[in-house]
Enzyme design. Structure first.
Site, PDB file in Angstrom:
ATOM      1  N   HIS A 132       0.835  -1.208   0.000  1.00 20.05           N
ATOM      2  CA  HIS A 132       0.000   0.000   0.000  1.00 20.05           C
ATOM      3  C   HIS A 132       0.873   1.263   0.000  1.00 20.05           C
ATOM      4  CE1 HIS A 132      -3.780   2.161   1.182  1.00 20.05           C
ATOM      5  NE2 HIS A 132      -2.880   3.034   1.602  1.00 20.05           N
ATOM      6  N   GLU A 133       1.806   1.316   0.933  1.00 20.83           N
ATOM      7  CA  GLU A 133       2.657   2.510   1.026  1.00 20.83           C
ATOM      8  C   GLU A 133       3.589   2.624  -0.167  1.00 20.83           C
ATOM      9  OE1 GLU A 133       1.901   4.755   3.067  1.00 20.83           O
ATOM     10  OE2 GLU A 133       0.522   3.500   4.210  1.00 20.83           O
ATOM     11  N   HIS A 136       1.682   4.304  -2.948  1.00 18.52           N
ATOM     12  CA  HIS A 136       1.620   5.769  -2.802  1.00 18.52           C
ATOM     13  C   HIS A 136       2.935   6.397  -3.234  1.00 18.52           C
ATOM     14  CE1 HIS A 136      -2.184   6.255  -0.816  1.00 18.52           C
ATOM     15  NE2 HIS A 136      -1.863   5.580   0.268  1.00 18.52           N
ATOM     16  N   ASP A 208      -7.791   7.322   2.401  1.00 19.60           N
ATOM     17  CA  ASP A 208      -7.383   7.830   1.089  1.00 19.60           C
ATOM     18  C   ASP A 208      -8.594   8.147   0.237  1.00 19.60           C
ATOM     19  OD1 ASP A 208      -4.762   7.329   1.795  1.00 19.60           O
ATOM     20  OD2 ASP A 208      -4.789   5.320   0.932  1.00 19.60           O
TER      21      ASP A 208
HETATM   22 ZN    ZN Z   1      -3.036   5.070   1.905  1.00 15.96          ZN
END
Ligand code: ZN
Length: 376
Positions: A132-133, A136, A208
């Site tokens: 996930h990170e 981003h 988000d």
């Molecule tokens: Zn996020």
């Protein structure tokens, strides 16, 4: 109220919420001068840092100019907090001077909240968070003109399981449509990475999605950035409910327009999502590399991500390890000799303030079982 005009009384008042002041107070003749105090600019920050560091023993290398440039958006209180945290960190390491590295650590803490190493994540959760990170960070890196990635971490901080921290180059006062569209894509990087690699949807992306939807709504309804609607404002979203003011939200457009607005918001959101998907699909290699490095090291700096994207291997983590060992040794020592100084950080600067968990000493990996620690 009730002052005679010839009494020579000067009335001064301050508020953080000028938006909810009674209009009667704002009429001409009540408060003649309004002085807005925004967050300080780079020169202001340097002077504020100067004030707060006056009593700290700073090492030669500490350059307030660099610190001021690296802290856009910080308020005076944030800067004071930064100086405090840096001093605490230096004391924890047993140093008698505050170095730049202490300020770096302090900045992470002020920006991203306190690390919660006591939370134990399963390997599955860790992997999800890492992808996930990484999603981003990679989207942010791939789109020119977004704020540079300062740090990515999968160590839980505050309420979040992981964080990608971007730091603007300058003080920003105004945002272009391109910038906002880029940010939308960045918001979706996390969810899309999870979807592409792990083929699953988790609740981790809810924040988000919320932020992206809100931003898209503002782009259409407040900032006039939709080609379809042009510069029109729909709905007075910014108004706060106050005393006599209308309790129901004021809606100044028809249901048909509402449907069109929804479709337009949807378009902005979809574009961001599709853009993130395209970028990550085309750069799957880098995504895997960053996620794997995150799983191994837990935190990566912007420079380290650049290296990974260029296909380089990261230099070994020698220095950080030795600092951690030093911290550990210091803590063992103080525990042994019953030092009354708290080794774990005090609640100072705990921005969320909700969990008063004892912070475990920095260590390479959270242990599965930890011996119970006494309250200091
Ligand atoms: Zn996020």
């Amino acid at each position: 109220d009730g002052f005679e005009s010839n009494e020579g009384v000067i009335l001064i008042a301050a508020t953080n919420r000028p938006d909810v002041l009674d209009p009667a107070l704002l009429r001409p003749g009540r408060f003649d001068r309004q002085v807005v105090v925004p967050t300080p600019d780079v020169r202001g920050r340097k002077r504020i840092l100067g004030v707060h560091t006056r009593k700290s023993p700073l090492a030669e290398e500490v350059d307030l100019d660099v610190l001021a440039r690296g802290t856009p958006g910080f308020s005076g209180a944030d800067l004071e907090n930064l100086v405090n945290e840096a001093a605490l960190h230096a004391a924890k390491m047993g140093k008698d001077h505050v170095n730049m590295t202490d300020f770096e650590e302090a900045k992470d803490k002020v920006l991203m909240g306190k690390e919660r190493r006591s939370i134990i994540l399963s390997d599955e959760e860790k992997k999800t968070t890492a992808y996930h990170e990484a999603g981003h960070a990679l989207v942010a890196k791939l789109i020119p003109g977004t704020d540079p990635v300062h740090k990515v971490t999968i160590i839980p901080r505050g309420m979040a399981l992981g964080l990608t921290q971007q730091l603007p180059v300058d003080d920003r006062h105004n945002y272009s449509r391109t910038y906002l569209e880029n940010t939308l894509a960045m918001f979706f990087g996390g969810r899309v990475a999870e979807e592409l690699v792990l083929n699953q949807l988790t609740t981790g992306a809810s924040n988000d999605i919320q932020r992206a939807t809100k931003m898209a709504r503002n782009m259409v309804c407040q900032w006039g950035m939709s080609d379809k609607f042009g510069p029109m404002s729909y709905g007075d979203d910014g108004q706060q409910v106050f005393l006599g003011r209308d309790f129901m939200q004021h809606k100044d457009y028809s249901d048909d327009t509402a449907r069109l607005i929804d479709a337009e918001i949807r378009r902005f959101v979809d574009d961001g999502y599709q853009r993130a998907k395209k970028l990550l699909t085309e750069n799957m290699d880098s995504l895997h590399k960053i996620a794997e490095a995150l799983l191994e090291r837990e935190s990566l700096s912007g420079t380290e991500i650049d290296l990974l994207m260029q296909g380089e291997t990261l230099p070994p983590q020698v220095e950080e390890g030795s600092v951690r060992r030093a911290a550990k040794a210091y803590e063992d020592m103080s525990r042994k000799f019953g030092d009354t100084h708290p080794v774990a950080d005090s609640a100072v600067g705990d921005a969320t303030g909700e969990f008063k968990l004892e912070e475990a000493p920095p260590e390479p990996k959270p242990l599965a079982k930890k011996p119970p620690r006494d309250e200091e």
